[in-house]
Design a protein around this motif. Structure first.
Motif, PDB file in Angstrom:
ATOM      1  N   ALA A  12       0.949  -1.274  -0.313  1.00  0.00           N
ATOM      2  CA  ALA A  12       0.409  -0.043   0.326  1.00  0.00           C
ATOM      3  C   ALA A  12       0.805   1.184  -0.120  1.00  0.00           C
ATOM      4  CB  ALA A  12      -0.757   0.477   0.870  1.00  0.00           C
ATOM      5  N   HIS A  13       0.296   2.763  -0.501  1.00  0.00           N
ATOM      6  CA  HIS A  13       0.638   3.929  -0.370  1.00  0.00           C
ATOM      7  C   HIS A  13       1.003   3.708   1.038  1.00  0.00           C
ATOM      8  CE1 HIS A  13      -0.360   3.777  -4.378  1.00  0.00           C
ATOM      9  NE2 HIS A  13      -0.572   4.919  -4.754  1.00  0.00           N
ATOM     10  N   GLY A  14       1.868   4.513   1.721  1.00  0.00           N
ATOM     11  CA  GLY A  14       2.556   4.249   2.592  1.00  0.00           C
ATOM     12  C   GLY A  14       2.438   3.497   3.751  1.00  0.00           C
ATOM     13  N   HIS A  15       3.095   2.005   3.338  1.00  0.00           N
ATOM     14  CA  HIS A  15       3.253   1.218   3.914  1.00  0.00           C
ATOM     15  C   HIS A  15       4.498   1.033   4.681  1.00  0.00           C
ATOM     16  CE1 HIS A  15       6.432   0.391   0.686  1.00  0.00           C
ATOM     17  NE2 HIS A  15       6.348  -0.393   1.582  1.00  0.00           N
ATOM     18  N   SER A  72       3.370  11.942   3.722  1.00  0.00           N
ATOM     19  CA  SER A  72       1.904  13.053   4.141  1.00  0.00           C
ATOM     20  C   SER A  72       0.942  12.398   3.627  1.00  0.00           C
ATOM     21  CB  SER A  72       2.306  13.980   2.326  1.00  0.00           C
ATOM     22  OG  SER A  72       2.340  13.051   1.442  1.00  0.00           O
ATOM     23  N   ASP A  73      -0.478  13.179   4.110  1.00  0.00           N
ATOM     24  CA  ASP A  73      -1.481  12.213   3.403  1.00  0.00           C
ATOM     25  C   ASP A  73      -2.100  12.262   2.736  1.00  0.00           C
ATOM     26  OD1 ASP A  73      -2.278  12.457   6.689  1.00  0.00           O
ATOM     27  OD2 ASP A  73      -3.144  14.584   6.769  1.00  0.00           O
ATOM     28  N   ALA A  74      -0.993  13.567   1.303  1.00  0.00           N
ATOM     29  CA  ALA A  74      -1.470  13.341  -0.045  1.00  0.00           C
ATOM     30  C   ALA A  74      -1.079  12.211  -0.366  1.00  0.00           C
ATOM     31  CB  ALA A  74      -0.543  13.852  -0.782  1.00  0.00           C
ATOM     32  N   LEU A  75      -0.200  11.698   0.295  1.00  0.00           N
ATOM     33  CA  LEU A  75      -0.061   9.977   0.014  1.00  0.00           C
ATOM     34  C   LEU A  75      -0.617   9.302   0.294  1.00  0.00           C
ATOM     35  CD1 LEU A  75       2.301   8.408  -2.471  1.00  0.00           C
ATOM     36  CD2 LEU A  75       3.610   8.300  -0.782  1.00  0.00           C
ATOM     37  N   THR A  76      -0.540   9.065   1.967  1.00  0.00           N
ATOM     38  CA  THR A  76      -1.604   7.698   2.482  1.00  0.00           C
ATOM     39  C   THR A  76      -2.940   7.972   2.547  1.00  0.00           C
ATOM     40  OG1 THR A  76      -1.563   9.667   4.144  1.00  0.00           O
ATOM     41  CG2 THR A  76      -0.110   7.827   4.522  1.00  0.00           C
ATOM     42  N   SER A  77      -3.122   8.558   1.575  1.00  0.00           N
ATOM     43  CA  SER A  77      -4.885   9.041   1.114  1.00  0.00           C
ATOM     44  C   SER A  77      -5.193   8.018   0.113  1.00  0.00           C
ATOM     45  CB  SER A  77      -5.500  10.383   1.268  1.00  0.00           C
ATOM     46  OG  SER A  77      -4.416  10.791  -0.099  1.00  0.00           O
ATOM     47  N   ILE A  78      -4.171   7.909  -0.903  1.00  0.00           N
ATOM     48  CA  ILE A  78      -4.333   7.265  -2.505  1.00  0.00           C
ATOM     49  C   ILE A  78      -4.821   5.678  -2.198  1.00  0.00           C
ATOM     50  CG2 ILE A  78      -3.208   6.802  -4.053  1.00  0.00           C
ATOM     51  CD1 ILE A  78      -1.407   8.977  -4.326  1.00  0.00           C
ATOM     52  N   GLY A 121       0.493  17.797  -3.006  1.00  0.00           N
ATOM     53  CA  GLY A 121       0.428  18.007  -1.678  1.00  0.00           C
ATOM     54  C   GLY A 121       1.332  16.980  -1.240  1.00  0.00           C
ATOM     55  N   THR A 122       2.375  16.371  -1.747  1.00  0.00           N
ATOM     56  CA  THR A 122       3.018  15.794  -1.160  1.00  0.00           C
ATOM     57  C   THR A 122       4.544  16.020  -0.510  1.00  0.00           C
ATOM     58  OG1 THR A 122       4.843  13.172  -1.788  1.00  0.00           O
ATOM     59  CG2 THR A 122       4.413  14.917  -3.345  1.00  0.00           C
ATOM     60  N   LYS A 123       4.777  15.237   0.861  1.00  0.00           N
ATOM     61  CA  LYS A 123       6.237  16.684   1.059  1.00  0.00           C
ATOM     62  C   LYS A 123       7.047  15.780   0.064  1.00  0.00           C
ATOM     63  CE  LYS A 123       5.153  14.762   5.866  1.00  0.00           C
ATOM     64  NZ  LYS A 123       5.457  14.255   6.961  1.00  0.00           N
TER      65      LYS A 123
END
Length: 212
Positions: free
Chosen positions: A103-106, A113-119, A141-143
């Motif tokens: 997953a994104h942000g695993h 960033s929320d921008a990535l984990t929200s995908i 919005g990614t870092k």
């Protein structure tokens, strides 16, 4: 006394003029500072590809001829922020071992960033390609301030290298060669028909001339 006042006045006026010039020049040369992401944050080498241009070859076809060793060389652009070996530490960016298929942000403990984990969904070959073209466009919005990789072969090679680091997903099947051939058949048939027609007209003209 009047001379001293006059000199002091000119010195003061000159100082004010110099200060005004400095302010104006500073605004001119730095007017776009906040419009240019590359002037802010930690930017790694890379060139963001422009929109438009010729349509790229499908990633499935690029991966079929990808070079893992070449991908390792491309990945050197990433080592300032990332490790990729099993058990590697997080840095400015997360450890990238076994990223594809997850997953994104695993990576536990890393502050994504929320921008990535929200995908939604997992990393795959296609969305990793989109991410490497431009992280800012893939996840606004990614870092991450990496500008992107403009060359499709560089992206295919580095994706192949990352896949070899713990993911080992099977590559997608590239389009069959006959499909590519069929796609070009109509144009080739039209060209052949036109050539045949020209030849027939030339023969007819020669016969008519001989009869005369």
């Amino acid at each position: 006394m009047d001379n001293n006042n006059t000199i002091a006045g000119w010195v003061l006026a000159g100082g004010i003029a110099a200060l005004g010039f400095s302010i104006l020049s500073g605004k001119y040369f730095h007017a776009d500072k906040y419009e240019r992401p590359e002037t802010m944050g930690y930017v790694i080498e890379g060139v963001e590809s422009a929109d438009g241009g010729a349509e790229e070859m499908p990633m499935s076809m690029m991966l079929a001829k990808a070079d893992i060793a070449a991908g390792e060389a491309v990945f050197k652009k990433c080592v300032a922020c990332h490790t990729v070996d099993q058990g590697g530490a997080n840095g400015i960016g997360p450890n990238l071992y076994n990223t594809l298929g997850n997953a994104h942000g695993h990576v536990a403990g890393f502050a994504y960033s929320d921008a990535l984990t929200s995908i939604d969904g997992n990393w795959n070959f296609d969305n990793m390609n989109a991410w490497l073209i431009s992280p800012r466009k893939y996840a606004p919005g990614t870092k991450m301030t990496f500008a992107g990789l403009s060359k499709p072969e560089d992206r295919a090679n580095v994706i192949a290298y990352m896949n070899s680091k713990g993911s080992n997903l099977p590559y997608p099947e590239p389009p069959a060669e006959e499909e590519a051939v069929d796609a070009g058949a109509p144009a080739e048939a039209e060209a052949a028909a036109a050539a045949e027609q020209v030849a027939e007209e030339s023969v007819a003209a020669d016969e008519a001339a001989a009869e005369e």
